[in-house]
Design an enzyme around this catalytic site. Structure first.
Site, PDB file in Angstrom:
ATOM      1  NE  ARG A 161      -3.657  -2.478   0.309  1.00 53.61           N
ATOM      2  CZ  ARG A 161      -3.350  -3.676  -0.162  1.00 53.61           C
ATOM      3  NH1 ARG A 161      -2.215  -3.844  -0.832  1.00 53.61           N
ATOM      4  NH2 ARG A 161      -4.145  -4.711   0.025  1.00 53.61           N
ATOM      5  CB  SER A 235      -9.313  -0.994   4.056  1.00 56.23           C
ATOM      6  OG  SER A 235     -10.025  -2.123   3.604  1.00 56.23           O
ATOM      7  CD  GLU A 331      -5.463   0.588   2.510  1.00 54.86           C
ATOM      8  OE1 GLU A 331      -5.963   0.466   1.376  1.00 54.86           O
ATOM      9  OE2 GLU A 331      -5.455  -0.337   3.339  1.00 54.86           O
TER      10      GLU A 331
END
Length: 335
Positions: A161, A235, A331
């Site tokens: 990520r 998320s 995130e």
């Protein structure tokens, strides 16, 4: 080229946070960027689908809403195709286009919110596949130098990520087009058990790329709230990666802890499991809530501020650290 002053961003971020941009530009053609004098604005923010961002305050610089469109096949061989995609294209729409044309490699990434331009920034991933696995190159524009550039896979410094666009180039450039290397001879990835369970339920023993995408869509739809109905950014936290030695210690107190092997030194622990077991699922701070079905997702129940959602995330992070000694990372990009 029209620069709009004090533009509301409420409808342009999936959390539905009521903030505004001091200056706003709708970008439809890459040539518009060269008309912006270098060092004109305090800061730059490129906005796509607005699905991975949490605003806490009004944005004082220039927001560039990337609306560059277009999908075209640039190269075709017996084994693969190279596809050029405008950064403003909707990601899931692109996945559907690829499947309709029998191009594989991104079917496991179905229904991920956002636009194509954000996919290399986040190195988006799901169900055993990451963006870097199908990435070929991209074209972009650097605000500081006022020049256009290209980057290949290595130049993007992809991580979990993560990419160069979240680090050295954060706030310094705009991604214009992304090129993908997709397969014409498919290797189906069913490494995640949830996909196999859905396929088995449907009686599919030899799945194609559409079967995989349909399974992923069914799984994601069953547990993730629709941003059009309930404000969220998907998320909110990354799944933490911890040393095996730390896992061994945690297993003594939490023998049911869930983890996935990465290598001989480390494992990945699902952040959603940690948050759920810590008792946060369904809890609220004001109008901000840890989603009642998926603890990894924070939601806006209607009129939450960005500060309320951030405060909830802070409380969760502190709780997880106190209980497990694990530091969660967000995130979502917090501004």
């Amino acid at each position: 080229m029209e620069i709009i002053q004090n533009k509301s961003l409420k409808s342009l971020n999936t959390f539905g946070i009521d903030v505004s941009a001091k200056q706003y530009l709708e970008l439809k053609d890459p040539s518009q960027l060269s008309a912006i004098p270098v060092n004109t604005y305090e800061s730059y923010l490129v906005l796509g689908g607005g699905s991975n961002i949490l605003f806490q305050d009004d944005y004082q610089g220039l927001v560039i809403h990337n609306k560059i469109k277009g999908i075209s096949v640039e190269e075709h061989t017996d084994a693969h195709v190279i596809v050029k995609v405008g950064a403003g294209e909707n990601w899931h729409d692109f996945v559907c286009w690829a499947i309709e044309n029998n191009y594989g490699g991104i079917e496991n990434l179905a229904l991920i919110p956002g636009c194509v331009g954000a996919s290399p920034v986040q190195n988006i991933g799901a169900y055993g596949v990451e963006l870097k696995d199908v990435f070929h190159k991209l074209e972009g524009y650097n605000f500081e130098s006022g020049s256009y550039f290209e980057k290949d896979n290595a130049g993007c410094a992809f991580g979990y990520r993560d990419s160069v666009f979240k680090n050295e180039l954060k706030g310094k450039c705009c991604i214009l087009n992304v090129y993908f290397k997709l397969s014409t001879q498919h290797e189906i990835n069913t490494s995640y058990g949830a996909i196999n369970a859905v396929l088995e339920e449907k009686g599919i023993s030899s799945p194609g790329i559409k079967d995989i995408a349909d399974a992923v869509i069914q799984i994601r739809s069953s547990k993730l709230p629709d941003p059009a109905k309930l404000g969220n950014g998907g998320s909110f936290f990354k799944n933490p990666i911890i040393p095996r030695s730390q896992l061994k210690n945690l297993q003594q107190e939490f023998p049911d802890i869930v983890f996935y092997d990465l290598d001989s030194e480390s494992v990945k622990v699902p952040a959603g499991w940690l948050i759920d077991k810590a008792g946060w699922k369904g809890k609220k701070i004001g109008e901000a809530q840890c989603h009642e079905k998926q603890a990894l997702v924070l939601v806006n129940l209607g009129s939450a501020t960005g500060k309320e959602i951030y405060a909830l995330s802070e409380s969760i992070c502190q709780s997880i650290y106190d209980i497990y000694g694990i530091q969660l990372e967000r995130e979502v990009n917090v501004l």
